[in-house]
Scaffold this motif. Structure first.
Motif, PDB file in Angstrom:
ATOM      1  N   SER A 134       0.846  -1.203   0.000  1.00  0.00           N
ATOM      2  CA  SER A 134       0.000   0.000   0.000  1.00  0.00           C
ATOM      3  C   SER A 134       0.880   1.251   0.000  1.00  0.00           C
ATOM      4  O   SER A 134       2.085   1.171   0.276  1.00  0.00           O
ATOM      5  CB  SER A 134      -0.918   0.040   1.242  1.00  0.00           C
ATOM      6  N   GLY A 135       0.259   2.366  -0.291  1.00  0.00           N
ATOM      7  CA  GLY A 135       0.964   3.637  -0.195  1.00  0.00           C
ATOM      8  C   GLY A 135       1.349   3.938   1.246  1.00  0.00           C
ATOM      9  O   GLY A 135       2.409   4.518   1.515  1.00  0.00           O
ATOM     10  N   TYR A 173      -3.902   2.467  -4.632  1.00  0.00           N
ATOM     11  CA  TYR A 173      -5.323   2.345  -4.289  1.00  0.00           C
ATOM     12  C   TYR A 173      -6.116   2.486  -5.602  1.00  0.00           C
ATOM     13  O   TYR A 173      -5.747   3.288  -6.464  1.00  0.00           O
ATOM     14  CB  TYR A 173      -5.676   3.444  -3.279  1.00  0.00           C
ATOM     15  N   GLY A 203       1.403  -0.335  -3.442  1.00  0.00           N
ATOM     16  CA  GLY A 203       2.165   0.904  -3.300  1.00  0.00           C
ATOM     17  C   GLY A 203       3.586   0.676  -3.767  1.00  0.00           C
ATOM     18  O   GLY A 203       3.973  -0.454  -4.071  1.00  0.00           O
ATOM     19  N   ALA A 212       1.334   9.969  -3.329  1.00  0.00           N
ATOM     20  CA  ALA A 212       0.226   9.013  -3.493  1.00  0.00           C
ATOM     21  C   ALA A 212      -0.817   9.503  -4.493  1.00  0.00           C
ATOM     22  O   ALA A 212      -1.561   8.708  -5.057  1.00  0.00           O
ATOM     23  CB  ALA A 212      -0.431   8.741  -2.142  1.00  0.00           C
ATOM     24  N   SER A 243       0.819   5.437  -3.983  1.00  0.00           N
ATOM     25  CA  SER A 243      -0.231   4.477  -3.651  1.00  0.00           C
ATOM     26  C   SER A 243      -0.839   3.948  -4.942  1.00  0.00           C
ATOM     27  O   SER A 243      -0.995   4.692  -5.910  1.00  0.00           O
ATOM     28  CB  SER A 243      -1.320   5.189  -2.843  1.00  0.00           C
TER      29      SER A 243
END
Ligand SMILES: *Cc1c(COP(=O)(O)O)cnc(C)c1O
Length: 369
Positions: free
Chosen positions: A58-59, A182, A194, A158, A180
């Motif tokens: 993930s970020g 996401y 990420g 991000a 990121s």
């Protein structure tokens, strides 16, 4: 109904490329730590113009790994903007360090370099500028402050895949840059992901180990670590999507240009790109009076909107123990009260943006603009 983002429309545009990539990984039987991840790291590093890219899950993990690799820990102070997603501050708290917010530049929405120096103490160890909404912070001024005071710089990029500051891609403007994946980000996974990019071999090496139980390239655990890896399915999907990022960003910028012209025509004050910045408009943050009424009105006209972010981060409950009060960072708080995020995604097109503008004109009673 016009959504805030439309990931189904994005998928329709790329499914002929994504589905074979996914089938290749599924049939190949290598689901983590394999060739897709290695290739994506090479390709993303090349895209940014960085020496190393280290993917992770993930970020938020990217930020945590970067700060940890730079030695940030208990008792340290880390400067952040007062307007950002809560993750920026949360990772600092989780490392036992103290986030120190600084107000933003109105209109541009990024951290105010002129206000940074007043917040530097003996304990300050790092700056985490956020390239908020897709626009780089004032990195030249921040780099010179960091240099003068011996501070590390970790970019929270991000929201800024492919953005540039004076021609240079974000992520390469400090000691490390964190992105990121996401799903709704300008480059998003079909799940979580990420990456951090860096030119520093020591930071790359430390973060590679830390994301993989502290193991060296021979699988020997050498330092405490945990599992923060990206998986092969996400890497394969991200490799496909990376090939579209430049044209997706171009489409976002066209929509933003259209919004800017029309909203100025309606007497509004649309977001601005600072001189020398290539803004990639992850979020189109418009300030309006009476935000809640505007959002409800737009919804009534079939336009979904968002808020990024309320409250300003210094007033968010996770920072409650740090003693901040309303009024401490008035420009960030004003933005938090007034900001409405208009739909912006490549598939919206200028035609979709025109419908948003028409709806806004009707809600504000300001004609066509
Ligand atoms: C999305 C985002 C993060 C967190 O990234 P995740 O991949 O969701 O963990 C951090 N900072 C900012 C500014 C973000 O927008």
């Amino acid at each position: 109904m016009i959504p805030l983002v439309d990931l189904r429309a994005q998928y329709r545009g790329i499914r002929r490329e994504v589905e074979p990539a996914v089938r290749r990984v599924l049939a190949g039987g290598r689901y983590t730590g394999g060739p897709e991840t290695a290739l994506f790291e090479k390709e993303f590093a090349a895209f940014c113009g960085a020496k190393h890219a280290v993917t992770c899950n993930s970020g938020t993990s990217a930020l945590k790994l970067a700060l940890e690799a730079l030695g940030i820990g208990p008792g340290d102070e880390v400067i952040i903007p007062a307007m950002t997603f809560v993750a920026t501050a949360a990772v600092i708290l989780r490392l036992g360090a103290r986030p120190v917010p600084v107000d933003i530049v109105p209109g541009f929405h990024t951290i105010d370099p002129q206000a940074v120096e007043r917040k530097i103490t003996r304990r300050t160890r790092a700056l985490v500028p956020v390239h908020l909404y897709g626009q780089a912070a004032g990195m030249d001024a921040l780099a010179s402050i960091a240099h003068r005071h011996g501070l590390a710089v970790v970019e929270d990029a991000a929201q800024a895949h492919g953005a540039r500051f004076r021609g240079q891609r974000t992520g390469t403007l400090g000691d490390a840059g964190c992105f990121s994946f996401y799903p709704s980000k300008n480059l998003g996974a079909c799940g979580e992901g990420g990456v951090l990019v860096t030119d520093r071999a020591d930071v790359a090496e430390k973060t590679r180990r830390a994301r993989n139980w502290g193991m060296d390239e021979n699988g020997l655990p050498t330092v405490p670590g945990d599992n923060n890896r990206l998986d092969e399915l996400q890497a394969a999907i991200l490799r496909v999507k990376l090939r579209h990022l430049v044209s997706w960003n171009r489409a976002r910028r066209e929509i933003a240009r259209f919004y800017g012209l029309r909203l100025r025509g309606m007497g509004l004050d649309p977001p601005r790109a600072a001189l020398g910045n290539f803004h990639v408009y992850h979020i189109y943050a418009l300030e309006v009076p009476d935000r809640d009424r505007v959002r409800a009105g737009l919804l009534g006209h079939g336009v979904r909107t968002g808020v990024h972010y309320f409250p300003a981060v210094h007033l968010a409950p996770p920072l409650g123990g740090l003693g901040f009060r309303p009024g401490d960072f008035p420009r960030a708080e004003r933005l938090a009260r007034r900001e409405v995020s208009l739909p912006i995604y490549p598939e919206l097109g200028v035609e979709g943006a025109a419908r948003v503008v028409a709806a806004l004109g009707a809600v504000l009673g300001r004609g066509k603009g």
